[in-house]
Design a protein around this motif. Structure first.
Motif, PDB file in Angstrom:
ATOM      1  N   GLY A 207       0.801  -1.224   0.000  1.00 35.56           N
ATOM      2  CA  GLY A 207       0.000   0.000   0.000  1.00 35.56           C
ATOM      3  C   GLY A 207       0.829   1.267   0.000  1.00 35.56           C
ATOM      4  O   GLY A 207       0.424   2.300   0.545  1.00 35.56           O
ATOM      5  N   VAL A 208       2.003   1.217  -0.636  1.00 37.56           N
ATOM      6  CA  VAL A 208       2.882   2.390  -0.711  1.00 37.56           C
ATOM      7  C   VAL A 208       2.893   2.917  -2.147  1.00 37.56           C
ATOM      8  O   VAL A 208       3.180   2.159  -3.076  1.00 37.56           O
ATOM      9  N   PRO A 209       2.597   4.219  -2.356  1.00 40.15           N
ATOM     10  CA  PRO A 209       2.672   4.768  -3.721  1.00 40.15           C
ATOM     11  C   PRO A 209       4.102   4.688  -4.259  1.00 40.15           C
ATOM     12  O   PRO A 209       5.060   4.853  -3.492  1.00 40.15           O
ATOM     13  N   LEU A 210       4.253   4.464  -5.556  1.00 40.01           N
ATOM     14  CA  LEU A 210       5.594   4.293  -6.133  1.00 40.01           C
ATOM     15  C   LEU A 210       6.493   5.504  -5.902  1.00 40.01           C
ATOM     16  O   LEU A 210       7.705   5.361  -5.728  1.00 40.01           O
ATOM     17  N   GLN A 211       5.904   6.709  -5.861  1.00 43.06           N
ATOM     18  CA  GLN A 211       6.762   7.884  -5.655  1.00 43.06           C
ATOM     19  C   GLN A 211       7.343   7.936  -4.239  1.00 43.06           C
ATOM     20  O   GLN A 211       8.244   8.718  -3.962  1.00 43.06           O
ATOM     21  N   GLN A 212       6.833   7.071  -3.343  1.00 42.02           N
ATOM     22  CA  GLN A 212       7.384   7.001  -1.983  1.00 42.02           C
ATOM     23  C   GLN A 212       8.246   5.753  -1.784  1.00 42.02           C
ATOM     24  O   GLN A 212       8.492   5.321  -0.665  1.00 42.02           O
ATOM     25  N   THR A 213       8.718   5.185  -2.910  1.00 39.13           N
ATOM     26  CA  THR A 213       9.610   4.026  -2.834  1.00 39.13           C
ATOM     27  C   THR A 213      11.028   4.429  -3.236  1.00 39.13           C
ATOM     28  O   THR A 213      11.224   5.422  -3.936  1.00 39.13           O
ATOM     29  N   ALA A 214      11.999   3.633  -2.785  1.00 40.51           N
ATOM     30  CA  ALA A 214      13.390   3.802  -3.219  1.00 40.51           C
ATOM     31  C   ALA A 214      13.930   2.439  -3.619  1.00 40.51           C
ATOM     32  O   ALA A 214      13.513   1.411  -3.082  1.00 40.51           O
ATOM     33  N   ALA A 215      14.878   2.447  -4.564  1.00 39.61           N
ATOM     34  CA  ALA A 215      15.524   1.208  -5.022  1.00 39.61           C
ATOM     35  C   ALA A 215      17.030   1.427  -5.036  1.00 39.61           C
ATOM     36  O   ALA A 215      17.501   2.513  -5.374  1.00 39.61           O
ATOM     37  N   MET A 216      17.764   0.381  -4.651  1.00 41.08           N
ATOM     38  CA  MET A 216      19.223   0.499  -4.562  1.00 41.08           C
ATOM     39  C   MET A 216      19.871  -0.750  -5.148  1.00 41.08           C
ATOM     40  O   MET A 216      19.468  -1.866  -4.833  1.00 41.08           O
ATOM     41  N   GLY A 217      20.882  -0.564  -6.025  1.00 42.41           N
ATOM     42  CA  GLY A 217      21.533  -1.719  -6.625  1.00 42.41           C
ATOM     43  C   GLY A 217      22.770  -1.340  -7.420  1.00 42.41           C
ATOM     44  O   GLY A 217      23.132  -0.163  -7.520  1.00 42.41           O
ATOM     45  N   ASP A 218      23.419  -2.369  -7.993  1.00 43.14           N
ATOM     46  CA  ASP A 218      24.692  -2.155  -8.690  1.00 43.14           C
ATOM     47  C   ASP A 218      24.777  -2.836 -10.043  1.00 43.14           C
ATOM     48  O   ASP A 218      25.722  -2.593 -10.790  1.00 43.14           O
ATOM     49  N   GLY A 219      23.834  -3.722 -10.377  1.00 42.05           N
ATOM     50  CA  GLY A 219      23.992  -4.569 -11.564  1.00 42.05           C
ATOM     51  C   GLY A 219      23.080  -4.191 -12.710  1.00 42.05           C
ATOM     52  O   GLY A 219      22.212  -3.324 -12.588  1.00 42.05           O
ATOM     53  N   GLY A 220      23.276  -4.898 -13.835  1.00 42.76           N
ATOM     54  CA  GLY A 220      22.461  -4.646 -15.015  1.00 42.76           C
ATOM     55  C   GLY A 220      21.007  -5.043 -14.851  1.00 42.76           C
ATOM     56  O   GLY A 220      20.162  -4.674 -15.671  1.00 42.76           O
TER      57      GLY A 220
END
Length: 269
Positions: A207-220
């Protein structure tokens, strides 16, 4: 982006984990601080579900997690929220292309097992260390065609993997995702088995809007979620093509870049 982050979805290898696949105390503390601040936290990785368990436990993750780049999203009790298998036609095309390559080891993940034809391949020890369990040796991948989670071409010849990625993409167009999760691994998964779909599915579930999400990573395999998240964070050692698709770049995984990003971009907001 002015919205506060309510949910962070993070990659594991090359992001949360140090180069030796362990977790630093600073990273453990940063994730604990997130949870104390009321920010939801989960994992999205190319790994199979059982190769996530140690990290899930160490970080106290109590939400569904995304394995196989989002091919399976698994509840804490082991049941599936989502399962996307690679279509058999795409699997056959992929296996045929990879079979003729002398420099490439072919691995198939199915039903919780890591399947190999040759257990003595030079890339096997590294993967076994990362996963925490050994492969199952099979004579043929054919019996598993209807339930393949992921096919991996593993090779220290990174140029060859870039070529294979370019050759395979048009052959499995609209049937499969093809991405290098790390320079030495080319992953092939179902079309919906990507971290962008995983982030959208988990955000909707929570129930979280996408604009209030974060993503973190290093790969393709991480830009798929960068494009969906409100805030995207690339690791310092990521390839330039990956960094260019993120909003911000943090330190390397050897420098606790994930903890730095959590402290600076999420907890400070």
């Amino acid at each position: 982006m002015s919205e506060p982050v309510r949910f962070l979805l993070s990659d594991m290898d090359g992001t949360l984990l140090l180069p030796d696949h362990s977790l630093s105390q600073r990273t453990i503390d940063a994730v604990r601080s997130l949870r104390e601040a009321g920010v939801l936290f989960s994992l999205a990785t190319g790994r199979p579900p059982k190769a996530m368990l140690q990290t899930i436990e160490a970080l106290g993750v109590d939400l569904p997690t995304a394995a196989f780049n989002g091919g399976t999203i698994v509840h804490p009790d082991g049941s599936f929220l989502v399962a996307h298998y690679l279509p058999a036609t795409a699997a056959l095309t992929t296996l045929a292309l990879f079979a003729d390559q002398p420099d490439v080891e072919v691995w198939v993940f199915s039903g919780g097992d890591w399947l190999v034809k040759d257990p003595n391949g030079p890339m096997v020890p590294r993967e076994q260390h990362g996963l925490g369990y050994p492969p199952v040796v099979v004579e043929s991948f054919e019996p598993y065609l209807l339930r393949i989670d992921k096919i991996v071409a593993a090779s220290n010849n990174t140029e060859l993997l870039i070529e294979l990625e370019a050759q395979l993409l048009p052959k499995v167009d609209d049937q499969a995702q093809v991405s290098r999760s790390q320079p030495v691994y080319l992953d092939v998964t179902a079309m919906k088995a990507n971290k962008g779909e995983a982030l959208a599915t988990l955000a909707a579930f929570l129930g979280v809007p996408l604009q209030q999400t974060a993503a973190m990573g290093d790969g393709g395999n991480d830009p798929a979620m960068f494009h969906v998240a409100g805030l995207s964070i690339a690791m310092g050692q990521a390839e330039e093509a990956v960094k260019r698709q993120a909003d911000v770049v943090t330190g390397t995984n050897a420098e606790d870049g994930a903890a730095q990003a959590i402290e600076r971009y999420i907890l400070k907001r």
